[in-house]
Design a protein around this motif. Structure first.
Motif, PDB file in Angstrom:
ATOM      1  N   VAL A   1      -3.393  -0.788  -9.360  1.00 31.46           N
ATOM      2  CA  VAL A   1      -3.035  -1.660  -8.236  1.00 31.46           C
ATOM      3  C   VAL A   1      -3.581  -2.872  -7.769  1.00 31.46           C
ATOM      4  O   VAL A   1      -4.524  -3.385  -8.499  1.00 31.46           O
TER       5      VAL A   1
ATOM      6  N   ALA B   1       0.518   7.566  -6.355  1.00 26.91           N
ATOM      7  CA  ALA B   1      -0.403   8.197  -6.447  1.00 26.91           C
ATOM      8  C   ALA B   1      -0.690  10.096  -7.211  1.00 26.91           C
ATOM      9  O   ALA B   1      -1.444   9.687  -8.244  1.00 26.91           O
TER      10      ALA B   1
ATOM     11  N   ALA C   1       1.772   2.081  -2.988  1.00 23.18           N
ATOM     12  CA  ALA C   1       0.698   2.835  -4.724  1.00 23.18           C
ATOM     13  C   ALA C   1       0.609   4.305  -4.108  1.00 23.18           C
ATOM     14  O   ALA C   1       0.521   4.654  -4.910  1.00 23.18           O
ATOM     15  N   LEU C   2      -0.104   4.377  -2.758  1.00 19.65           N
ATOM     16  CA  LEU C   2       0.243   5.886  -2.812  1.00 19.65           C
ATOM     17  C   LEU C   2       1.180   6.331  -3.233  1.00 19.65           C
ATOM     18  O   LEU C   2       1.205   8.295  -2.965  1.00 19.65           O
TER      19      LEU C   2
ATOM     20  N   ILE D   1      -7.137   1.050  -0.391  1.00 18.27           N
ATOM     21  CA  ILE D   1      -6.512   1.561  -2.106  1.00 18.27           C
ATOM     22  C   ILE D   1      -7.793   0.657  -2.568  1.00 18.27           C
ATOM     23  O   ILE D   1      -8.424   1.039  -3.820  1.00 18.27           O
ATOM     24  N   THR D   2      -8.440  -0.911  -2.464  1.00 20.64           N
ATOM     25  CA  THR D   2      -9.852  -1.160  -2.539  1.00 20.64           C
ATOM     26  C   THR D   2     -10.615   0.153  -2.894  1.00 20.64           C
ATOM     27  O   THR D   2     -11.277  -0.196  -3.844  1.00 20.64           O
TER      28      THR D   2
ATOM     29  N   THR E   1       0.690  -1.349   0.078  1.00 18.23           N
ATOM     30  CA  THR E   1      -0.744   0.069   0.001  1.00 18.23           C
ATOM     31  C   THR E   1       0.369   0.950   0.172  1.00 18.23           C
ATOM     32  O   THR E   1       0.317   1.946  -0.838  1.00 18.23           O
TER      33      THR E   1
END
Length: 131
Positions: A122, A110, A106-107, A130-131, A103
């Protein structure tokens, strides 16, 4: 068709729809940012193998455009992920950023994806936010 295969196929179609005009209009670069080394390396290696298998089974072209995977090792570090996302969008003209084993990684990417207006897909990080 498994969920992951469907997800990759949907990602490729979405990416083509959102792809900006590039120097080579017949090639679309997918920036695949994965942890290929470090404690999460098994996740990254499995994701890469899955993407390559999908392309092997379904071909490397969608809507007449050749799909090129540009795989980068983020080593599981958010600052490396951010730098790689910037390089993929700025230098390699990636039409989509994909992957992200954790996570925070991914952040970290972003804001780069948002600013460049490229989709960020992702595929492994699964924290509720995230989801």
């Amino acid at each position: 068709m498994t969920v992951k295969r469907w997800t990759l196929g949907a990602a490729l179609c979405a990416m083509l729809a959102a792809a900006p005009a590039l120097a080579d209009d017949n090639t679309v670069t997918v920036g695949l940012i994965l942890p290929m080394t470090g404690p999460s390396a098994s996740t990254g290696k499995q994701e890469r193998a899955g993407a390559e298998l999908y392309i092997h089974e379904h071909g490397d072209a969608v809507a007449g455009k050749k799909i090129v995977l540009e795989v980068k090792d983020d080593t599981g570090a958010a600052d490396v992920t951010k730098r790689l996302a910037q390089e993929l969008v700025g230098n390699d003209h990636a039409a989509v950023l994909m992957g992200f084993g954790l996570t925070p990684l991914a952040l970290a990417a972003a804001p780069i994806a948002t600013e460049a207006k490229v989709p960020e897909i992702v595929t492994a990080a699964a924290t509720a936010m995230i989801t």
